[in-house]
Scaffold this motif. Sequence first.
Motif, PDB file in Angstrom:
ATOM      1  N   TYR A  24      18.813  38.343 102.514  1.00  0.00           N
ATOM      2  CA  TYR A  24      19.196  38.895 103.807  1.00  0.00           C
ATOM      3  C   TYR A  24      18.289  40.026 104.300  1.00  0.00           C
ATOM      4  N   SER A 195      14.055  38.834 109.355  1.00  0.00           N
ATOM      5  CA  SER A 195      15.416  38.383 109.076  1.00  0.00           C
ATOM      6  C   SER A 195      16.310  38.868 110.208  1.00  0.00           C
ATOM      7  N   HIS A 213      23.397  34.379 108.794  1.00  0.00           N
ATOM      8  CA  HIS A 213      21.947  34.396 108.989  1.00  0.00           C
ATOM      9  C   HIS A 213      21.593  33.598 110.242  1.00  0.00           C
ATOM     10  N   GLN A 214      20.941  34.243 111.179  1.00  0.00           N
ATOM     11  CA  GLN A 214      20.441  33.552 112.368  1.00  0.00           C
ATOM     12  C   GLN A 214      18.989  33.121 112.184  1.00  0.00           C
ATOM     13  N   LYS A 215      18.224  33.945 111.473  1.00  0.00           N
ATOM     14  CA  LYS A 215      16.811  33.639 111.229  1.00  0.00           C
ATOM     15  C   LYS A 215      16.417  34.190 109.870  1.00  0.00           C
ATOM     16  N   SER A 216      15.660  33.394 109.128  1.00  0.00           N
ATOM     17  CA  SER A 216      15.159  33.848 107.833  1.00  0.00           C
ATOM     18  C   SER A 216      13.759  33.285 107.648  1.00  0.00           C
ATOM     19  N   GLU A 221      17.859  30.411 104.371  1.00  0.00           N
ATOM     20  CA  GLU A 221      18.954  31.193 104.953  1.00  0.00           C
ATOM     21  C   GLU A 221      20.064  31.402 103.938  1.00  0.00           C
TER      22      GLU A 221
END
Length: 317
Positions: A24, A195, A213-216, A221
């Motif tokens: 995260y 992130s 998580h929207q973006k990783s 994710e």
Amino acid sequence: MAELKIIGMDEVAVEEIEWLWYPYIPFGKLTIIHGDPGEGKTTLILQLAALLSRGDKLPCDDTEREPISIIYQTAEDGLGDTIKPRLLSGNADCTQIKVIDESEVPLTMLDARVERAIQETGARMIILDPMQAYLGEKVDMNRANEVRSILSQLGRIAEKYKCAIILVGHLNKMQGTKANYRGLGSVDFQATARSVLVVGRVKDSPETRVMAHQKSSLAPEGEPIAFELNKETGFHWIGHYDISIDDLLSGFSRQKKSEMAESLITDCLAEGKCPQQVIQQKAESMGISKRILDTVKKSLDVQSIKIGSKWYWQLAA
């Protein structure tokens, strides 16, 4: 004119990403945590700060860690009447948490005091809450060229000191739209961050909040993690929670998804067996996770049978 310098990729050393909280929050990078007002994002980050100040384990993570120094900046809440009580409720070691004094001169992301404070305190995490308050009064957060320039410079500071920089932000009011389009300001905020996490309230369980998580960009994710905010019992971690970001923000509940999965399976099997792949593809198009689909399949006593090289589902006789 700048002198031309060419770098060969054979000369570039491979570097391993270090993590404050895998997957995260990476060290040395920018992370965004955003959500609608009142959904618990500031409470979440303060609870994380409390754990990190003591070197305790983070939720759903067994990593052993040492206490770290943290810088927390807020432009919305009082330090004495709001921030410190929340830290104390999480049993924070307040000697590890510092604040840059803004009483005479407001702080901005490119203020030299940010880098000096990281140097002097050895901070491994700095939090700017909310991020739009620290852009500077002359910066238009909707202009990509202005935003990207500032965030790029802030990212270089994060990388230089291996410090996790957390930007806490609000979502816009475009209810019902995809999570990717609900960040305030230019999309360059989310493009620059490595992130991006969203905090929201579970609609059929309003005391339950979820971080998803929207973006990783640096790792797969992470699974959504839930926590409870209760007026009587306060804050406590729940653990992994099965919900997508779009469902979290649009109002679909886990119960609603289960009902959708049940209808899907019974419709597909109403006239007998149905290819497993067909059901799974339909579920995916409806935003139903594999976990929910499998749970409902089991509750309906659906059997898997193999015919030739293909798997089919059918209701138990």
